[in-house]
Motif scaffolding. Structure first.
Motif, short mmCIF file in Angstrom:
data_model
loop_
_atom_site.label_atom_id
_atom_site.label_comp_id
_atom_site.label_asym_id
_atom_site.label_seq_id
_atom_site.Cartn_x
_atom_site.Cartn_y
_atom_site.Cartn_z
N THR A 103 0.77 -1.26 -0.15
CA THR A 103 0.03 -0.08 0.01
C THR A 103 0.64 1.20 -0.13
O THR A 103 0.41 2.29 -0.46
N SER A 104 2.03 1.29 0.44
CA SER A 104 3.02 2.33 0.44
C SER A 104 3.28 2.75 -0.89
O SER A 104 3.93 3.82 -1.23
N ARG A 105 3.02 1.92 -1.92
CA ARG A 105 3.27 1.94 -3.16
C ARG A 105 2.17 2.40 -4.10
O ARG A 105 2.22 2.62 -5.17
N PHE A 106 1.13 2.41 -3.64
CA PHE A 106 -0.15 2.86 -4.26
C PHE A 106 -0.06 4.30 -4.45
O PHE A 106 0.27 5.25 -3.88
N SER A 107 -0.62 4.73 -5.85
CA SER A 107 -0.89 6.07 -6.23
C SER A 107 -2.25 6.45 -5.21
O SER A 107 -2.80 5.47 -4.43
N GLU A 108 -2.60 7.85 -4.93
CA GLU A 108 -3.68 8.04 -4.15
C GLU A 108 -5.09 7.55 -4.57
O GLU A 108 -5.92 7.18 -3.83
N LYS A 109 -5.11 7.30 -5.84
CA LYS A 109 -6.35 6.79 -6.37
C LYS A 109 -6.63 5.40 -5.92
O LYS A 109 -7.54 4.92 -5.65
N GLN A 110 -5.30 4.43 -6.03
CA GLN A 110 -5.29 3.34 -5.71
C GLN A 110 -5.29 2.93 -4.18
O GLN A 110 -6.17 1.82 -3.75
N ARG A 111 -4.75 3.85 -3.35
CA ARG A 111 -5.07 3.65 -2.02
C ARG A 111 -6.49 3.98 -1.60
O ARG A 111 -7.13 3.28 -0.88
N THR A 112 -7.13 4.85 -2.11
CA THR A 112 -8.34 5.01 -2.06
C THR A 112 -9.36 3.94 -2.20
O THR A 112 -10.24 3.54 -1.70
N LEU A 113 -9.10 3.38 -3.86
CA LEU A 113 -9.89 2.12 -4.15
C LEU A 113 -9.71 1.15 -3.22
O LEU A 113 -10.67 0.36 -2.83
N PHE A 114 -8.32 0.74 -2.70
CA PHE A 114 -8.19 -0.43 -2.03
C PHE A 114 -8.60 -0.41 -0.43
O PHE A 114 -9.52 -1.31 -0.21
N PHE A 115 -8.72 0.93 -0.01
CA PHE A 115 -9.22 0.77 1.45
C PHE A 115 -10.69 1.02 1.44
O PHE A 115 -11.33 0.78 2.59
N GLN A 116 -11.31 1.71 0.51
CA GLN A 116 -12.70 1.77 0.58
C GLN A 116 -13.42 0.53 -0.11
O GLN A 116 -14.40 0.24 0.34
N GLN A 117 -12.78 -0.15 -0.96
CA GLN A 117 -13.36 -1.33 -1.50
C GLN A 117 -12.82 -2.80 -1.15
O GLN A 117 -13.38 -3.58 -0.82
#
Length: 225
Positions: free
Chosen positions: A166-180
């Motif tokens: 998750t430290s390598r996620f973009s902001e969009k990826q991080r939001t997608l990952f933690f929300q869904q």
């Protein structure tokens, strides 16, 4: 052989290997050997608990007795199964990515043959779990599967892998990952059967959706590649 080449470490050596592997894996998550070493040096109590659960399960006990290996010479028949089957879905997952089941690093730091086999089994069924949950091998897919693996085995390495991924996620990826995907993975990992106690190879010929229902698998939401 699973037990060949194992190395017995003192507690301080084990700690040194764990720290070095953790740092190296965070710097380069593609280093499967470092991730494997981290899992072994920090995961002995978790693997011992998995071993005890397998001994109490009829199918898990059969796995321990027969010690099936997920290698080309043993699972190659999956490529010849009808397209609706679990085995064919696994073959498609592997073939479409040009993966080989023979690419897993050996177990080096487990104390006994039995624990070494459990650690190797956990490593080798990883792609079965990808297939069952419908997860791709991109950063989000691997991080989500590590959440499920933690729910199933409580391996510290899985949590560290999620942090590193998750430290390598973009902001969009991080939001997608933690929300869904994070809440889905937590639910999926808890709801399904004890996946280390499944003798997957005996179910290759069964319909994929049937085995998902039987094992309580919740497929992942669609993840853009």
């Amino acid at each position: 052989m699973i037990g060949s080449g194992r190395i017995k470490l003192s507690p301080w050596q084990q700690a040194a290997v764990a720290v070095g592997s953790a740092v190296g894996a965070l710097l380069d998550p593609r280093r499967a050997d470092l991730i494997a070493a981290l899992g072994e040096t920090t995961g002995k109590p978790a693997f011992e608990r998995v071993l005890e659960r397998m001994k109490r399960s009829p199918e898990g006990k059969a796995v321990l007795l027969e010690r099936p290996r997920v290698i080309s010479s043993k699972v190659g028949h999956a490529w010849d199964l009808p397209p609706n089957t679990f085995g064919a879905a696994y073959a498609n997952f592997m073939g479409s990515r040009n993966f080989s089941p023979d690419d897993r690093p050996p177990v080096r730091f487990m104390d006994t043959d039995e624990l070494a086999y459990v650690a190797m089994r956990a490593r080798e069924v990883h792609d079965f779990w990808h297939t069952l949950f419908g997860l791709p091998t991109n950063l989000i897919g691997e991080s989500a599967l590590k959440v499920i693996e933690f729910e199933q085995m409580y391996l510290p390495m899985c949590l560290l892998s999620v942090v590193g991924g998750t430290s390598r996620f973009s902001e969009k990826q991080r939001t997608l990952f933690f929300q869904q995907y994070f809440p889905w993975a937590v639910k999926a990992g808890v709801q399904c059967t004890d996946l280390m106690c499944v003798y997957y190879e005996r179910h290759f010929h069964e319909d994929l959706e049937d085995v998902r229902r039987k094992w309580g698998i919740i497929p992942a939401p669609a993840i853009s590649k």
